[in-house]
Structures are given as structure tokens and as C-alpha cells.
Design a protein around this motif. Structure first.
Motif, mmCIF file in Angstrom:
data_model
loop_
_atom_site.group_PDB
_atom_site.id
_atom_site.type_symbol
_atom_site.label_atom_id
_atom_site.label_comp_id
_atom_site.label_asym_id
_atom_site.label_seq_id
_atom_site.Cartn_x
_atom_site.Cartn_y
_atom_site.Cartn_z
ATOM 1 N N SER A 1 16.053 19.341 1.717
ATOM 2 C CA SER A 1 17.335 18.491 1.290
ATOM 3 C C SER A 1 17.905 18.556 2.043
ATOM 4 C CB SER A 1 18.550 20.305 0.342
ATOM 5 O OG SER A 1 19.354 20.503 0.885
ATOM 6 N N ASP A 2 19.392 17.246 1.053
ATOM 7 C CA ASP A 2 20.248 16.407 2.077
ATOM 8 C C ASP A 2 21.450 16.970 1.431
ATOM 9 O OD1 ASP A 2 19.730 14.872 -1.023
ATOM 10 O OD2 ASP A 2 19.446 12.917 0.585
ATOM 11 N N ILE B 1 0.921 -0.812 0.134
ATOM 12 C CA ILE B 1 -0.254 0.097 0.152
ATOM 13 C C ILE B 1 1.187 1.113 -0.008
ATOM 14 C CG2 ILE B 1 -1.871 -1.233 1.081
ATOM 15 C CD1 ILE B 1 -1.585 -0.336 3.878
ATOM 16 N N ASP B 2 0.378 2.456 -0.215
ATOM 17 C CA ASP B 2 0.827 3.449 -0.234
ATOM 18 C C ASP B 2 2.198 4.378 1.152
ATOM 19 O OD1 ASP B 2 1.606 5.581 -2.897
ATOM 20 O OD2 ASP B 2 0.634 6.935 -0.914
ATOM 21 N N GLY B 3 2.160 3.808 1.673
ATOM 22 C CA GLY B 3 2.956 4.024 3.207
ATOM 23 C C GLY B 3 4.601 3.986 2.525
ATOM 24 N N THR B 4 5.488 5.472 3.320
ATOM 25 C CA THR B 4 6.737 5.586 3.195
ATOM 26 C C THR B 4 7.392 6.257 4.690
ATOM 27 O OG1 THR B 4 8.574 5.427 1.965
ATOM 28 C CG2 THR B 4 6.225 7.104 1.588
ATOM 29 N N ASP B 5 8.358 5.679 4.847
ATOM 30 C CA ASP B 5 9.411 6.611 5.816
ATOM 31 C C ASP B 5 10.604 6.998 4.695
ATOM 32 O OD1 ASP B 5 10.481 4.037 6.662
ATOM 33 O OD2 ASP B 5 10.403 4.685 8.540
ATOM 34 N N GLU B 6 10.782 6.744 3.228
ATOM 35 C CA GLU B 6 12.175 7.316 2.792
ATOM 36 C C GLU B 6 12.007 8.010 3.337
ATOM 37 O OE1 GLU B 6 13.434 5.064 -1.714
ATOM 38 O OE2 GLU B 6 10.917 7.073 -1.101
ATOM 39 N N VAL B 7 11.945 9.478 3.108
ATOM 40 C CA VAL B 7 12.046 10.243 3.341
ATOM 41 C C VAL B 7 12.575 11.169 4.733
ATOM 42 C CG1 VAL B 7 11.595 13.135 3.389
ATOM 43 C CG2 VAL B 7 10.317 12.271 1.818
ATOM 44 N N PHE C 1 25.022 25.382 2.258
ATOM 45 C CA PHE C 1 24.215 24.836 3.150
ATOM 46 C C PHE C 1 22.756 24.104 2.331
ATOM 47 C CE2 PHE C 1 24.740 28.867 5.431
ATOM 48 C CZ PHE C 1 25.379 28.442 6.163
ATOM 49 N N ASN C 2 21.786 23.342 3.282
ATOM 50 C CA ASN C 2 20.994 22.532 3.233
ATOM 51 C C ASN C 2 20.246 23.123 2.759
ATOM 52 O OD1 ASN C 2 22.895 20.508 4.029
ATOM 53 N ND2 ASN C 2 20.975 18.826 4.046
ATOM 54 N N PHE C 3 18.624 23.532 2.296
ATOM 55 C CA PHE C 3 18.171 23.869 1.895
ATOM 56 C C PHE C 3 16.824 23.474 1.807
ATOM 57 C CE2 PHE C 3 20.204 22.636 -1.839
ATOM 58 C CZ PHE C 3 18.655 21.987 -3.062
ATOM 59 N N ILE C 4 15.402 24.132 1.874
ATOM 60 C CA ILE C 4 13.991 23.886 1.634
ATOM 61 C C ILE C 4 13.027 24.585 0.551
ATOM 62 C CG2 ILE C 4 11.742 23.246 3.040
ATOM 63 C CD1 ILE C 4 13.820 24.029 5.486
ATOM 64 N N CYS C 5 12.947 23.670 0.380
ATOM 65 C CA CYS C 5 11.764 23.811 -1.478
ATOM 66 C C CYS C 5 10.263 24.018 -1.033
ATOM 67 C CB CYS C 5 12.213 23.091 -2.658
ATOM 68 S SG CYS C 5 13.748 23.299 -3.263
ATOM 69 N N GLU C 6 9.536 24.788 -1.306
ATOM 70 C CA GLU C 6 7.867 25.136 -1.231
ATOM 71 C C GLU C 6 7.449 25.180 -2.886
ATOM 72 O OE1 GLU C 6 4.833 27.094 0.812
ATOM 73 O OE2 GLU C 6 6.580 27.869 1.286
ATOM 74 N N MET C 7 6.164 24.243 -2.932
ATOM 75 C CA MET C 7 5.692 23.996 -4.136
ATOM 76 C C MET C 7 4.039 24.163 -3.675
ATOM 77 S SD MET C 7 4.614 21.232 -6.072
ATOM 78 C CE MET C 7 6.905 20.928 -6.964
ATOM 79 N N GLU C 8 3.325 25.214 -4.247
ATOM 80 C CA GLU C 8 2.292 25.610 -4.113
ATOM 81 C C GLU C 8 0.965 24.530 -3.940
ATOM 82 O OE1 GLU C 8 0.438 27.958 -1.653
ATOM 83 O OE2 GLU C 8 2.950 28.482 -1.722
#
Length: 303
Positions: free
Chosen positions: A186-187, A88-94, A296-303
């Protein structure tokens, strides 16, 4: 001749009838149609198969839905005489230990884990299966490369407008959902300019944090990643005062920051060169101004 509002419920009723039908070979329950596969695939391949049929791996939201799926599987197995596990659709990959539905990025609220699961055996169990082979139809984490049977789910909503909302609320795999946005944590490390370019390449932007609640979501997520990896990073977000010193704006919109979470005595424009905004892990995840050329690492955002 003018049509009265009486026509509208009739049109909606027609839509309801069309959407309430499931394709041949699919099972109906609640507002969804389900396909129970008789072939085996890896978790990624199974997800691709479902998408090809305008569906997704099943995201099980309630005990009733889970019971329906297990009962259906048991009926199939009694007929076929074979027992299988089902993706089924679950993951903890991130984020290890932070289970989400991959198709939406939303945290899993209802669960039916088998005793002592999830256990991340061999540190590579990042995908969710209904473990029917030896776990009585309960949930188990397993390596995503294992080939299992799988369950696709297709929304069977009563209204077209709701269906559109559901489609738009989905996040891509590897992105996390919060509010009306999807976020990529990001990693890898880049300069502020390079990080912004990376985000734009994925039709997003560096995150512009508008509320305390959004900031807490991001810092909580960062802390979960750090607890798992044992490594602490700083993260670029979209703020800058490069155009006018001391006037902080979100670069993607040019709008001034309304909510802030500056660390004490920040921003200080150290050495006259700190024009970009980071979430500073070494400063209790408070905000800090820093030289834009640092990586640095970073954070992207998508609406």
C-alpha cells in the motif's frame, strides 16, 4: 467394459491438436499465438483489448521469442510501408525501476533495452514498448498514455491442466508475484483493523509471512520503494496476540507464527497495548509489536 490407460494419450493428443491452432489473424510461435495490432491504443486500453480476446499483452521471455516478434513486425512494415512502436506487457508502475510483467507480477528476466534505456524520461515512463520507430526494434520505456500499436499473446499450451495453472498464477495489475501468492504494497496508511478490512475487500488478507525467503522478498520490495520515494514507512502484516498476550497468531487463520523476524528485544508489549504486528523500517525491517490503532502502510496477500 473397462477402458484401459491406452485411451489417455489419445485424449491428450486430441487436446494438443485443438490447442495448437491459432485463430485467424494470429501468428503462432512456440506455445503461444500472437496478434499484431494495426490500430493504436494507450497501454491500459491495449491491455483491456487483449483481455477481451482471452489474451494479454505479450510477455517476452526469451531472445528467440523477441526475434520472432521483431521479424514479424518487420515483415508487416515492409508490406504496409509504415513503421510503428508496439506495446508489450512490461511495467514499473508499482516500483520505479522494478520491471514486471503486468499480467503475472513476475519480474522481467530477459530484456532487450535500447542503449541508455529505460531512462524514465520526464519521470512518467512506466510502460514497455518495442521501439521500432527509431530504436531498431529494441525495448523502450514510454508514458502509458501514449497511443501505440500493440501485441497480444494467447497461451497455446499442450495440456488443459497446465493452462489452468497458468491462469491461476496471474496477479492483478498493481500486485507483485512471489511463490504462490500475489502481494499489494500500500501507499496509504490505515489502522491494523482497517487495513485488514481493505485487504478482505479485495479477496485477500494482511500478509502472513511463513518463511525467511518470503520475508526477504517483502523487505527487499519495501526497500526498493523507499529508495525511489525517499520516504520510509512501517507496514502492517497479519500477526496479532490480541486474544492471548504473548501467543502470536496469524489473524486470518488463527495459526501460531512458526517463522518470525523480531527486532532485538521485541515483542515487548510497551505500555501493555501492543497487540499487532508490523514490519518496522526504522528497525532494519525487523518485526515489532505496536498498538493496533496506529496508522501505517500495509501489505495484502492473495493466494
Amino acid at each position: 467394459m473397462f477402458h484401459t490407460s491406452i485411451d489417455l494419450p489419445l485424449i491428450l493428443l486430441a487436446v494438443t491438436l485443438v490447442f495448437s491452432e491459432c485463430e485467424r489473424g494470429w501468428f503462432h510461435h512456440g506455445n503461444s499465438c500472437y496478434y499484431i495490432s494495426d490500430t493504436k491504443r494507450s497501454w491500459i486500453s491495449a491491455a483491456s483489448f487483449c483481455k477481451a480476446f482471452h489474451s494479454q499483452l505479450a510477455d517476452v521471455q526469451t531472445s528467440e521469442e523477441n526475434t520472432f516478434l521483431i521479424d514479424t513486425i518487420e515483415k508487416i512494415e515492409r508490406y504496409s510501408g509504415t513503421v510503428h512502436d508496439y506495446w508489450i506487457d512490461g511495467t514499473d508502475e508499482v516500483i520505479e525501476g522494478y520491471w514486471v510483467w503486468a499480467s503475472t507480477g513476475k519480474p522481467i528476466s530477459y530484456t532487450d533495452w535500447y542503449h541508455n534505456e529505460p531512462n524514465n524520461g520526464h519521470s512518467n515512463e512506466d510502460c514497455l514498448e518495442i521501439g521500432n520507430w527509431n530504436k531498431a526494434g529494441t525495448w523502450n520505456d514510454a508514458p502509458c498514455s501514449v497511443e501505440d500499436n500493440f501485441i497480444c499473446e494467447m497461451e497455446n499450451t499442450a495440456y488443459y491442466f497446465l493452462a489452468v495453472t497458468l491462469v491461476l498464477s496471474e496477479c492483478e495489475r498493481g500486485w507483485l508475484h512471489y511463490g504462490n501468492s500475489c502481494y499489494y504494497i500500500s501507499d496509504t496508511q490505515r489502522s491494523w483493523t482497517s487495513a485488514a478490512s481493505f485487504c478482505r475487500a479485495y479477496h485477500s488478507q494482511l500478509a502472513d509471512v511463513q518463511t525467511r525467503e518470503e520475508n526477504i522478498f517483502l523487505t527487499d520490495t519495501i526497500e526498493k520503494i523507499e529508495r525511489y520515494t525517499g520516504i520510509v514507512h512501517d507496514y502492517w502484516i497479519d500477526g496479532t496476540d490480541e486474544v492471548l498476550e504473548g501467543v502470536w497468531v496469524w489473524a486470518s487463520t488463527g495459526k501460531q507464527l512458526s517463522y518470525t523476524n523480531w527486532y532485538p528485544n521485541e515483542p515487548n508489549n510497551l505500555n501493555g497495548k501492543e497487540d499487532c504486528l508490523e514490519i518496522k523500517s526504522h528497525k532494519a525491517n525487523g518485526w515489532n509489536d505496536v498498538n493496533c490503532s496506529h496508522e501505517f502502510n500495509f501489505i495484502c496477500e492473495m493466494e
